[in-house]
Design a protein around this motif. Structure first.
Motif, PDB file in Angstrom:
ATOM      1  N   ARG A 169     -22.007  22.096  59.551  1.00 48.99           N
ATOM      2  CA  ARG A 169     -21.377  22.344  58.249  1.00 48.99           C
ATOM      3  C   ARG A 169     -19.895  21.971  58.295  1.00 48.99           C
ATOM      4  NH1 ARG A 169     -22.373  24.529  53.488  1.00 48.99           N
ATOM      5  NH2 ARG A 169     -20.669  25.503  52.341  1.00 48.99           N
ATOM      6  N   ASN A 170     -19.240  22.247  59.407  1.00 47.98           N
ATOM      7  CA  ASN A 170     -17.836  21.888  59.525  1.00 47.98           C
ATOM      8  C   ASN A 170     -17.659  20.373  59.516  1.00 47.98           C
ATOM      9  OD1 ASN A 170     -15.015  22.823  60.095  1.00 47.98           O
ATOM     10  ND2 ASN A 170     -15.296  21.509  61.871  1.00 47.98           N
ATOM     11  N   ILE A 171     -18.568  19.662  60.211  1.00 49.02           N
ATOM     12  CA  ILE A 171     -18.526  18.196  60.190  1.00 49.02           C
ATOM     13  C   ILE A 171     -18.719  17.682  58.757  1.00 49.02           C
ATOM     14  CG2 ILE A 171     -19.746  16.106  60.929  1.00 49.02           C
ATOM     15  CD1 ILE A 171     -20.335  17.495  63.556  1.00 49.02           C
ATOM     16  N   ALA A 172     -19.655  18.309  58.032  1.00 55.72           N
ATOM     17  CA  ALA A 172     -19.923  17.899  56.651  1.00 55.72           C
ATOM     18  C   ALA A 172     -18.699  18.133  55.769  1.00 55.72           C
ATOM     19  CB  ALA A 172     -21.131  18.663  56.107  1.00 55.72           C
ATOM     20  N   LEU A 173     -18.015  19.271  55.979  1.00 55.36           N
ATOM     21  CA  LEU A 173     -16.806  19.558  55.205  1.00 55.36           C
ATOM     22  C   LEU A 173     -15.720  18.526  55.487  1.00 55.36           C
ATOM     23  CD1 LEU A 173     -16.663  23.456  55.509  1.00 55.36           C
ATOM     24  CD2 LEU A 173     -16.939  22.146  53.394  1.00 55.36           C
ATOM     25  N   GLU A 174     -15.588  18.153  56.762  1.00 51.50           N
ATOM     26  CA  GLU A 174     -14.600  17.143  57.117  1.00 51.50           C
ATOM     27  C   GLU A 174     -14.963  15.801  56.489  1.00 51.50           C
ATOM     28  OE1 GLU A 174     -14.506  17.129  61.350  1.00 51.50           O
ATOM     29  OE2 GLU A 174     -13.257  18.940  61.502  1.00 51.50           O
ATOM     30  N   SER A 175     -16.258  15.467  56.497  1.00 54.65           N
ATOM     31  CA  SER A 175     -16.708  14.228  55.874  1.00 54.65           C
ATOM     32  C   SER A 175     -16.458  14.253  54.375  1.00 54.65           C
ATOM     33  CB  SER A 175     -18.197  14.010  56.158  1.00 54.65           C
ATOM     34  OG  SER A 175     -18.689  12.883  55.476  1.00 54.65           O
ATOM     35  N   LEU A 176     -16.695  15.419  53.772  1.00 53.85           N
ATOM     36  CA  LEU A 176     -16.456  15.578  52.339  1.00 53.85           C
ATOM     37  C   LEU A 176     -14.989  15.338  52.015  1.00 53.85           C
ATOM     38  CD1 LEU A 176     -18.037  16.517  49.753  1.00 53.85           C
ATOM     39  CD2 LEU A 176     -17.121  18.785  50.194  1.00 53.85           C
ATOM     40  N   GLN A 177     -14.101  15.914  52.833  1.00 52.89           N
ATOM     41  CA  GLN A 177     -12.678  15.748  52.606  1.00 52.89           C
ATOM     42  C   GLN A 177     -12.257  14.297  52.792  1.00 52.89           C
ATOM     43  OE1 GLN A 177     -10.525  18.227  51.487  1.00 52.89           O
ATOM     44  NE2 GLN A 177      -9.267  16.396  51.162  1.00 52.89           N
ATOM     45  N   ARG A 178     -12.812  13.636  53.820  1.00 57.49           N
ATOM     46  CA  ARG A 178     -12.480  12.225  54.036  1.00 57.49           C
ATOM     47  C   ARG A 178     -12.936  11.378  52.859  1.00 57.49           C
ATOM     48  NH1 ARG A 178     -14.188  13.353  59.352  1.00 57.49           N
ATOM     49  NH2 ARG A 178     -16.236  12.443  58.943  1.00 57.49           N
ATOM     50  N   GLY A 179     -14.093  11.732  52.292  1.00 55.65           N
ATOM     51  CA  GLY A 179     -14.590  10.992  51.132  1.00 55.65           C
ATOM     52  C   GLY A 179     -13.653  11.094  49.950  1.00 55.65           C
ATOM     53  N   PHE A 180     -13.140  12.301  49.700  1.00 54.30           N
ATOM     54  CA  PHE A 180     -12.190  12.482  48.604  1.00 54.30           C
ATOM     55  C   PHE A 180     -10.854  11.821  48.922  1.00 54.30           C
ATOM     56  CE2 PHE A 180     -14.791  16.435  47.595  1.00 54.30           C
ATOM     57  CZ  PHE A 180     -15.468  15.814  46.564  1.00 54.30           C
ATOM     58  N   ASP A 181     -10.425  11.909  50.190  1.00 58.67           N
ATOM     59  CA  ASP A 181      -9.154  11.298  50.578  1.00 58.67           C
ATOM     60  C   ASP A 181      -9.200   9.788  50.435  1.00 58.67           C
ATOM     61  OD1 ASP A 181      -8.100  13.761  51.127  1.00 58.67           O
ATOM     62  OD2 ASP A 181      -8.363  13.628  53.300  1.00 58.67           O
ATOM     63  N   SER A 182     -10.365   9.189  50.710  1.00 56.60           N
ATOM     64  CA  SER A 182     -10.472   7.733  50.627  1.00 56.60           C
ATOM     65  C   SER A 182     -10.209   7.246  49.210  1.00 56.60           C
ATOM     66  CB  SER A 182     -11.864   7.273  51.081  1.00 56.60           C
ATOM     67  OG  SER A 182     -12.866   7.693  50.164  1.00 56.60           O
ATOM     68  N   ILE A 183     -10.476   8.096  48.224  1.00 57.02           N
ATOM     69  CA  ILE A 183     -10.207   7.737  46.831  1.00 57.02           C
ATOM     70  C   ILE A 183      -8.757   8.020  46.478  1.00 57.02           C
ATOM     71  CG2 ILE A 183     -10.891   8.103  44.427  1.00 57.02           C
ATOM     72  CD1 ILE A 183     -13.011   6.839  46.252  1.00 57.02           C
ATOM     73  N   SER A 184      -8.271   9.194  46.838  1.00 51.18           N
ATOM     74  CA  SER A 184      -6.903   9.580  46.467  1.00 51.18           C
ATOM     75  C   SER A 184      -5.858   8.711  47.147  1.00 51.18           C
ATOM     76  CB  SER A 184      -6.661  11.056  46.796  1.00 51.18           C
ATOM     77  OG  SER A 184      -6.822  11.286  48.180  1.00 51.18           O
ATOM     78  N   ASN A 185      -6.208   8.103  48.292  1.00 50.74           N
ATOM     79  CA  ASN A 185      -5.252   7.259  49.011  1.00 50.74           C
ATOM     80  C   ASN A 185      -5.129   5.860  48.437  1.00 50.74           C
ATOM     81  OD1 ASN A 185      -4.629   9.332  50.798  1.00 50.74           O
ATOM     82  ND2 ASN A 185      -6.148   8.696  52.311  1.00 50.74           N
ATOM     83  N   ILE A 186      -5.965   5.498  47.476  1.00 56.20           N
ATOM     84  CA  ILE A 186      -5.845   4.200  46.799  1.00 56.20           C
ATOM     85  C   ILE A 186      -4.711   4.307  45.785  1.00 56.20           C
ATOM     86  CG2 ILE A 186      -6.991   2.535  45.295  1.00 56.20           C
ATOM     87  CD1 ILE A 186      -9.651   3.395  46.561  1.00 56.20           C
ATOM     88  N   ILE A 187      -3.656   3.531  45.967  1.00 55.88           N
ATOM     89  CA  ILE A 187      -2.460   3.690  45.131  1.00 55.88           C
ATOM     90  C   ILE A 187      -2.161   2.466  44.267  1.00 55.88           C
ATOM     91  CG2 ILE A 187      -1.400   5.330  46.725  1.00 55.88           C
ATOM     92  CD1 ILE A 187       0.311   3.041  47.806  1.00 55.88           C
ATOM     93  N   ASP A 188      -2.925   1.377  44.429  1.00 56.42           N
ATOM     94  CA  ASP A 188      -2.620   0.171  43.668  1.00 56.42           C
ATOM     95  C   ASP A 188      -3.566  -0.049  42.494  1.00 56.42           C
ATOM     96  OD1 ASP A 188      -4.843  -0.401  45.175  1.00 56.42           O
ATOM     97  OD2 ASP A 188      -4.226  -2.453  45.665  1.00 56.42           O
ATOM     98  N   SER A 189      -4.531   0.863  42.305  1.00 51.17           N
ATOM     99  CA  SER A 189      -5.472   0.700  41.200  1.00 51.17           C
ATOM    100  C   SER A 189      -6.090   2.044  40.844  1.00 51.17           C
ATOM    101  CB  SER A 189      -6.574  -0.303  41.572  1.00 51.17           C
ATOM    102  OG  SER A 189      -7.281   0.139  42.715  1.00 51.17           O
ATOM    103  N   ALA A 190      -6.605   2.117  39.619  1.00 52.13           N
ATOM    104  CA  ALA A 190      -7.363   3.306  39.217  1.00 52.13           C
ATOM    105  C   ALA A 190      -8.707   3.258  39.933  1.00 52.13           C
ATOM    106  CB  ALA A 190      -7.566   3.308  37.704  1.00 52.13           C
ATOM    107  N   ALA A 191      -9.055   4.335  40.634  1.00 49.28           N
ATOM    108  CA  ALA A 191     -10.266   4.345  41.450  1.00 49.28           C
ATOM    109  C   ALA A 191     -11.163   5.507  41.052  1.00 49.28           C
ATOM    110  CB  ALA A 191      -9.910   4.430  42.935  1.00 49.28           C
ATOM    111  N   TYR A 192     -12.433   5.200  40.826  1.00 50.41           N
ATOM    112  CA  TYR A 192     -13.434   6.207  40.496  1.00 50.41           C
ATOM    113  C   TYR A 192     -14.569   6.116  41.510  1.00 50.41           C
ATOM    114  CZ  TYR A 192     -11.258   6.168  35.822  1.00 50.41           C
ATOM    115  OH  TYR A 192     -10.374   6.227  34.767  1.00 50.41           O
ATOM    116  N   LEU A 193     -14.981   7.248  42.045  1.00 54.19           N
ATOM    117  CA  LEU A 193     -16.179   7.320  42.872  1.00 54.19           C
ATOM    118  C   LEU A 193     -17.299   7.814  41.963  1.00 54.19           C
ATOM    119  CD1 LEU A 193     -17.268   6.880  45.677  1.00 54.19           C
ATOM    120  CD2 LEU A 193     -16.658   9.222  46.265  1.00 54.19           C
ATOM    121  N   LEU A 194     -18.327   6.984  41.795  1.00 54.56           N
ATOM    122  CA  LEU A 194     -19.349   7.226  40.776  1.00 54.56           C
ATOM    123  C   LEU A 194     -20.742   7.319  41.382  1.00 54.56           C
ATOM    124  CD1 LEU A 194     -18.155   4.459  38.288  1.00 54.56           C
ATOM    125  CD2 LEU A 194     -17.605   6.898  38.143  1.00 54.56           C
ATOM    126  N   ARG A 195     -21.585   8.095  40.735  1.00 55.13           N
ATOM    127  CA  ARG A 195     -23.012   8.038  41.010  1.00 55.13           C
ATOM    128  C   ARG A 195     -23.597   6.839  40.265  1.00 55.13           C
ATOM    129  NH1 ARG A 195     -22.181  13.687  40.683  1.00 55.13           N
ATOM    130  NH2 ARG A 195     -22.707  14.706  42.686  1.00 55.13           N
TER     131      ARG A 195
END
Length: 372
Positions: A169-195
């Motif tokens: 579960r801790n690994i999953a939480l870290e993966s979840l955070q990395r997934g959100f960080d990968s979007i928030s760290n994009i600074i040159d364009s509007a970025a959406y993570l979509l289903r």
């Protein structure tokens, strides 16, 4: 093992179960009570034999990689253990000694590493196709694991199962955070993570600005756009993205350019709290076309075998100009530009402007990545 020592070890396991270092400390303490050469915690896909060495003491990464790439297929001890009762430790003596000593697995892998005996337990069920296995190894100077030692190790099995759930579960939480960080760290364009249905999982600050400016909107819980042209362009890119399958190894990015925007969309694994159950979604990026696109004419000529004129037409097309604007910029007829584009399509093996842009932009992205 004394009950006080047993309690101490179990307490150590739970105290740091969420950290890899905690598991290593637990294994180190366990090895002082039940002497061994190394301990390994391994994830296995039983059907494909793919492995992921989660934790290991004393075996280095190269040794583990060699095992995962080849010797797992010759590990007759692990194969025999998979057919034994689950959730309890078994000794490698279940394999006949002469069979082990005459095997490729022993001669080429375990003997050079000074691994002679082992015991292990599946602490998650291999019969469902995936499993976690704890293996404890001993060298040639040791004796096989005794029945008493196996009985002691079996006392840890339910606690190993509980601790593993905490760790995963801790690994999953870290993966979840990395997934959100990968979007928030994009600074040159509007970025959406979509289903795949266009519902938003995450977005960065520039994406939120598009919503605030009413350029983008959320309709019925799904991302949409006020501009009919922008909405249709993104829908076409989404529909053409063939990687919404289980083939997660495939990498593909589709591009489009409009008068105001440069758009890209690519497959992206969605963050999940359930390890191994990630859903494949899409990363949509929208960048203002005012950003200069550095496309070298000579590079286009060399990469795709274009003439200088064909490369010039292609470059202007990538900058967002339409055929009429290109013809005016180059001082030739629109029919001439279309003839050049037809030749470019043939050389790049594409059939449309979106395909052409996707291929050029993908090449540009790879080139820039190589430079970085």
């Amino acid at each position: 093992m004394q009950s006080s020592k047993l309690s101490q070890l179990i307490g150590e396991l739970y105290r740091h179960a969420h950290q890899a270092d905690g598991w290593m400390a637990f294994f180190a303490m366990l090895e002082t009570e039940i002497p061994s050469r190394s301990t390994t915690l391994m994830f296995e896909d039983i059907q494909t034999h793919d492995t992921d060495i989660v934790l290991s003491r004393h075996l280095n990464n190269d040794e583990l990689q060699v095992y995962g790439e080849h010797y797992i297929h010759t590990d007759l001890w692990a194969g025999a253990m998979a057919d034994l009762p689950l959730f309890q430790f078994h000794s490698s003596e279940v394999v006949l000694d002469r069979q082990l000593l005459s095997s490729e697995f022993y001669a080429d892998y375990t003997k050079p590493l000074d691994i002679r005996y082992a015991c292990g337990a599946y602490i998650e069920n291999p019969k469902i196709g995936q499993a976690f296995r704890v293996t404890i190894q001993r060298g040639h100077q040791h004796n096989p694991f005794s029945r008493e030692e196996l009985q002691t190790l079996n006392l840890f099995v339910p606690h190993l199962q509980n601790a593993l759930a905490i760790y995963k579960r801790n690994i999953a939480l870290e993966s979840l955070q990395r997934g959100f960080d990968s979007i928030s760290n994009i600074i040159d364009s509007a970025a959406y993570l979509l289903r795949p249905d266009m519902s938003i999982v995450s977005q960065n600050a520039l994406a939120e600005e598009l919503l605030q400016q009413d350029i983008a909107c959320i309709a019925a819980g799904k991302l949409s756009f006020r501009s009919h042209k922008l909405r249709n362009t993104i829908a076409q890119l989404m529909n053409s993205l063939q990687e919404f399958t289980h083939n997660r190894a495939t990498s593909c990015r589709n591009y489009a350019r409009m008068e105001q925007y440069q758009i890209s969309i690519e497959p992206h694994l969605l963050p999940s709290l359930v390890p191994g159950a990630q859903e494949l979604g899409a990363l949509l990026q929208i960048k203002n076309s005012d950003t200069n696109v550095n496309i070298d004419l000579a590079g286009l000529e060399i990469l795709y075998g274009l003439t200088n004129t064909e490369a010039g037409v292609t470059r202007l097309l990538c900058k967002g100009l339409v055929v009429k604007e290109i013809s005016e910029a180059m001082g030739v007829k629109e029919s001439t530009i279309r003839s050049h584009l037809k030749a470019v399509y043939a050389k790049l093996d594409v059939c449309s402007q979106p395909e052409l842009l996707s291929k050029i932009m993908a090449s540009l992205a790879r080139t820039q990545a190589d430079v970085v």
